[in-house]
Design a protein around this motif. Structure first.
Motif, PDB file in Angstrom:
ATOM      1  N   ASP A 193       6.905   2.849   1.672  1.00  0.00           N
ATOM      2  CA  ASP A 193       6.411   1.935   2.524  1.00  0.00           C
ATOM      3  C   ASP A 193       5.470   2.655   3.320  1.00  0.00           C
ATOM      4  O   ASP A 193       4.806   1.951   4.452  1.00  0.00           O
ATOM      5  N   GLN A 194       5.148   3.772   3.226  1.00  0.00           N
ATOM      6  CA  GLN A 194       3.977   4.528   3.695  1.00  0.00           C
ATOM      7  C   GLN A 194       2.980   4.794   2.886  1.00  0.00           C
ATOM      8  O   GLN A 194       1.998   5.697   3.091  1.00  0.00           O
ATOM      9  N   ALA A 207      -0.436   9.823  -0.061  1.00  0.00           N
ATOM     10  CA  ALA A 207      -0.639   8.430  -0.061  1.00  0.00           C
ATOM     11  C   ALA A 207      -1.794   8.045  -0.624  1.00  0.00           C
ATOM     12  O   ALA A 207      -2.762   8.815  -0.486  1.00  0.00           O
TER      13      ALA A 207
END
Length: 250
Positions: A193-194, A207
């Motif tokens: 989710d990051q 990321a």
């Protein structure tokens, strides 16, 4: 709360049912087969399918010593959600210390050879121990994950580790994976989710930005055709221009 298969879209429900049958067939053919889990999304789908079906397939993971805290916390998440313990394999401490003493703690940034040497110690050698004596192993690899996986077979003879290898999610899309996770309430690594679609060791994973390839965050300083750690070296043979590091020489 875990939902029923009826919450899946019809096409994905067919994939899910086929996956359950495939895993049951693997368990029948190779009772000693095991899932090598990175604790990422694909492997959590496979873990859920194995545990919910009551299959006697072992699930293990490799704790490299450099994983994100969120990844390590998934061990507790699995224990709490399924009431099952994953087998954990770790690298040889002497080999790790020797590598760091000679090359430095972050030498993997310096060359492909030193990065692969680090992966060899922290991931490949523990995997060899995990697979020793088994007839087959299972992975969560998918074809669309990377250039090195574009022709990935759903089952194959593993030329690297000398046993049979199953990749039952090979044809699944990223949307398939996440639809199943959300519909069935499968726990997953919060790093997803990051902005982390692919998760490895903390120093070697970042990321990704919008529009980037899903594997762009793995070893981002390297060419996209070399992004394998050795666990799946049979996907593509990459020429090595320098002699590989050998732990026995230190």
């Amino acid at each position: 709360m875990t939902m029923t298969n009826f919450d899946l879209q019809p096409a994905v429900a067919q994939r899910w049912q086929a996956l359950q049958q495939t895993l049951a067939d693997i368990a029948h053919r190779y009772p000693d087969a095991a899932l090598a889990s990175s604790l990422a999304a694909e492997d959590m789908v496979l873990t859920h399918a194995i545990y919910e079906s009551g299959l006697a397939l072992e699930v293990f993971t490799l704790d490299t010593g450099r994983l994100h805290r969120e990844t390590l916390d998934m061990l507790d998440t699995v224990r709490q959600h399924y009431g099952r313990e994953l087998t954990v394999y770790r690298p040889d401490e002497d080999a790790v210390h020797a590598y760091v003493r000679i090359h430095g703690a972050h030498a993997f940034y310096e060359s492909l050879e030193l990065r692969k040497a680090c992966c060899q110690i922290r991931k490949v050698d523990p995997l060899k121990r995990a697979l020793a004596g088994r007839g087959a192993w299972i992975t969560g690899q998918r074809r669309e994950q990377a250039a090195t996986r574009g022709t990935l077979a759903e089952q194959e003879q593993d030329p690297v580790f000398g046993l049979y290898k199953f990749n039952p999610l090979a044809s699944w899309s990223q949307d398939d994976v996440w639809h199943v996770i959300r519909a069935l309430g499968i726990p997953y690594n919060p790093l997803h989710d990051q902005g982390y679609p692919s998760i490895g060791c903390e120093p070697c994973t970042r990321a990704i930005r919008p529009g980037e390839d899903v594997r762009a965050g793995r070893w981002w300083w390297e060419s996209s055709d070399a992004k394998e750690c050795g666990l799946h070296a049979g996907n593509r043979v990459i020429p090595v221009t320098a002699a590989p590091y050998k732990a026995t020489s230190v």
